[in-house]
Design a protein around this motif. Structure first.
Motif, short mmCIF file in Angstrom:
data_model
loop_
_atom_site.label_atom_id
_atom_site.label_comp_id
_atom_site.label_asym_id
_atom_site.label_seq_id
_atom_site.Cartn_x
_atom_site.Cartn_y
_atom_site.Cartn_z
N LEU A 66 0.84 -1.19 0.00
CA LEU A 66 0.00 0.00 0.00
C LEU A 66 0.88 1.24 0.00
O LEU A 66 1.87 1.31 0.72
CB LEU A 66 -0.91 0.02 1.23
CG LEU A 66 -1.87 -1.15 1.41
CD1 LEU A 66 -2.71 -0.95 2.66
CD2 LEU A 66 -2.77 -1.33 0.21
N ALA A 67 0.50 2.22 -0.81
CA ALA A 67 1.23 3.49 -0.87
C ALA A 67 0.31 4.54 -1.45
O ALA A 67 -0.71 4.22 -2.08
CB ALA A 67 2.50 3.34 -1.73
N ASP A 68 0.64 5.81 -1.24
CA ASP A 68 -0.19 6.87 -1.80
C ASP A 68 0.15 7.09 -3.27
O ASP A 68 1.09 6.52 -3.81
CB ASP A 68 -0.08 8.16 -0.99
CG ASP A 68 1.32 8.77 -1.02
OD1 ASP A 68 2.06 8.53 -2.00
OD2 ASP A 68 1.67 9.46 -0.06
N ARG A 69 -0.63 7.95 -3.94
CA ARG A 69 -0.50 8.10 -5.38
C ARG A 69 0.83 8.72 -5.80
O ARG A 69 1.20 8.65 -6.97
CB ARG A 69 -1.65 8.94 -5.94
CG ARG A 69 -1.81 10.31 -5.35
CD ARG A 69 -2.87 11.12 -6.11
NE ARG A 69 -4.06 10.35 -6.43
CZ ARG A 69 -5.13 10.24 -5.66
NH1 ARG A 69 -5.14 10.87 -4.49
NH2 ARG A 69 -6.16 9.53 -6.03
N SER A 89 -10.18 0.59 -2.99
CA SER A 89 -10.26 1.66 -1.99
C SER A 89 -10.53 1.09 -0.60
O SER A 89 -10.14 1.68 0.42
CB SER A 89 -11.35 2.66 -2.37
OG SER A 89 -12.60 2.01 -2.49
N TYR A 90 -11.22 -0.07 -0.54
CA TYR A 90 -11.51 -0.69 0.75
C TYR A 90 -10.23 -1.14 1.44
O TYR A 90 -10.01 -0.87 2.62
CB TYR A 90 -12.46 -1.87 0.55
CG TYR A 90 -12.74 -2.64 1.82
CD1 TYR A 90 -13.64 -2.16 2.77
CD2 TYR A 90 -12.09 -3.85 2.08
CE1 TYR A 90 -13.89 -2.85 3.94
CE2 TYR A 90 -12.34 -4.56 3.24
CZ TYR A 90 -13.23 -4.05 4.17
OH TYR A 90 -13.47 -4.74 5.34
N ILE A 148 -2.17 1.04 -5.18
CA ILE A 148 -1.84 2.46 -5.13
C ILE A 148 -2.89 3.22 -5.94
O ILE A 148 -3.16 2.85 -7.09
CB ILE A 148 -0.44 2.73 -5.72
CG1 ILE A 148 0.61 1.90 -4.99
CG2 ILE A 148 -0.10 4.20 -5.65
CD1 ILE A 148 2.00 1.98 -5.60
N PRO A 149 -3.50 4.27 -5.38
CA PRO A 149 -4.47 5.04 -6.17
C PRO A 149 -3.81 5.67 -7.38
O PRO A 149 -2.70 6.22 -7.26
CB PRO A 149 -4.98 6.09 -5.18
CG PRO A 149 -3.93 6.17 -4.12
CD PRO A 149 -3.33 4.80 -4.03
N PRO A 150 -4.43 5.60 -8.54
CA PRO A 150 -3.80 6.14 -9.75
C PRO A 150 -3.79 7.66 -9.76
O PRO A 150 -4.68 8.30 -9.21
CB PRO A 150 -4.69 5.59 -10.87
CG PRO A 150 -6.02 5.39 -10.22
CD PRO A 150 -5.74 5.00 -8.79
#
Length: 247
Positions: free
Chosen positions: A158-161, A194-195, A180-182
């Motif tokens: 898990l990591a941020d965009r 997202s969950y 990772i959110p695009p």
């Protein structure tokens, strides 16, 4: 005295300290460690160390000697060996560099960067699903490669965009899934949950915990290796408390 090692903490750390087979036996390692942890937690200068914890020169010299010998790194690795490898999180935290730590030439060599607020230092960390530290590093950018060296196949990262293009490919090479959110400018679709991403708040909790130590929350050290050693010590204490609370 505040911040002293509990008996269970000393029992865990004592076997991992350097032995001295020859010469005069080293005096009171536990008192020296108490002095080091007192400076870590209080943020006070070494010269302000209480007399009950011994001469400040002894504590400082032992802190540096053990750091050079890799003691702090070995203890950290030994405690983190039992981490949960199924889910891991990577991120950074920025701290302000105190003016006493900024008085050095060529700050770039000491993992310092300049921002609008002055000099700052960036700490990179890889934590497990429980928010416990696995690997630690300071800038520059190649720190990501070092942190992910133990990433196992089949695990989730898990990591941020901000890491979208930086480590996604590296995680894929290791057989891990980077959740990772695009970025908004990404053209190719990716798989993102997202969950599952909600668990990343445990990373923020980790940094909130170690930043209760003032030597971590503000960088007073000129040398990056000394500041990183304090971050390791704060993480070691966090691991020790988890082991004690485990059934």
């Amino acid at each position: 005295m505040r911040y002293e090692l509990a008996d269970f903490e000393w029992a865990a750390l004592k076997p991992m300290l350097l032995n001295k087979p020859r010469g005069v036996p080293r005096v009171n390692d536990r008192r020296a460690l108490n002095g080091i942890f007192w400076v870590l937690r209080s943020g006070a200068p070494w010269r302000d160390l209480p007399e009950a914890l011994g001469p400040y020169t002894t504590c400082y010299n032992r802190f540096v000697r053990w750091r050079r010998a890799g003691v702090w790194s070995r203890i950290m690795n030994a405690l983190a060996a039992a981490h949960d490898a199924a889910v891991q999180m990577i991120d950074t935290s920025i701290v302000r560099v105190h003016q006493h730590g900024a008085c050095i030439t060529r700050n770039q060599r000491q993992s310092m960067g300049r921002s609008r607020g002055g000099l700052t230092s960036k700490t990179h960390a890889l934590v497990d699903s429980n928010g416990l530290p696995v690997r630690l590093a300071l800038s520059p950018g190649e720190a990501h490669d070092n942190l992910l060296s133990r990433l196992k196949s089949g695990s989730m990262l898990l990591a941020d965009r901000g890491y979208d293009a930086l480590i996604r490919e590296l995680a894929m090479k290791k057989g891990a899934w980077a959740n990772i959110p695009p970025k908004s400018n990404r053209n190719t679709p990716i798989c993102f949950s997202s969950y599952l991403y909600r668990a990343r708040n445990k990373f923020e909790r980790f940094f909130n915990q170690i930043k209760q130590c003032r030597r971590v929350a503000t960088r007073y050290d000129k040398l990056a290796v000394n500041y990183l050693a304090f971050v390791q010590l704060a993480s070691i204490r966090l691991w020790l408390r988890i082991y004690e609370s485990a059934p």
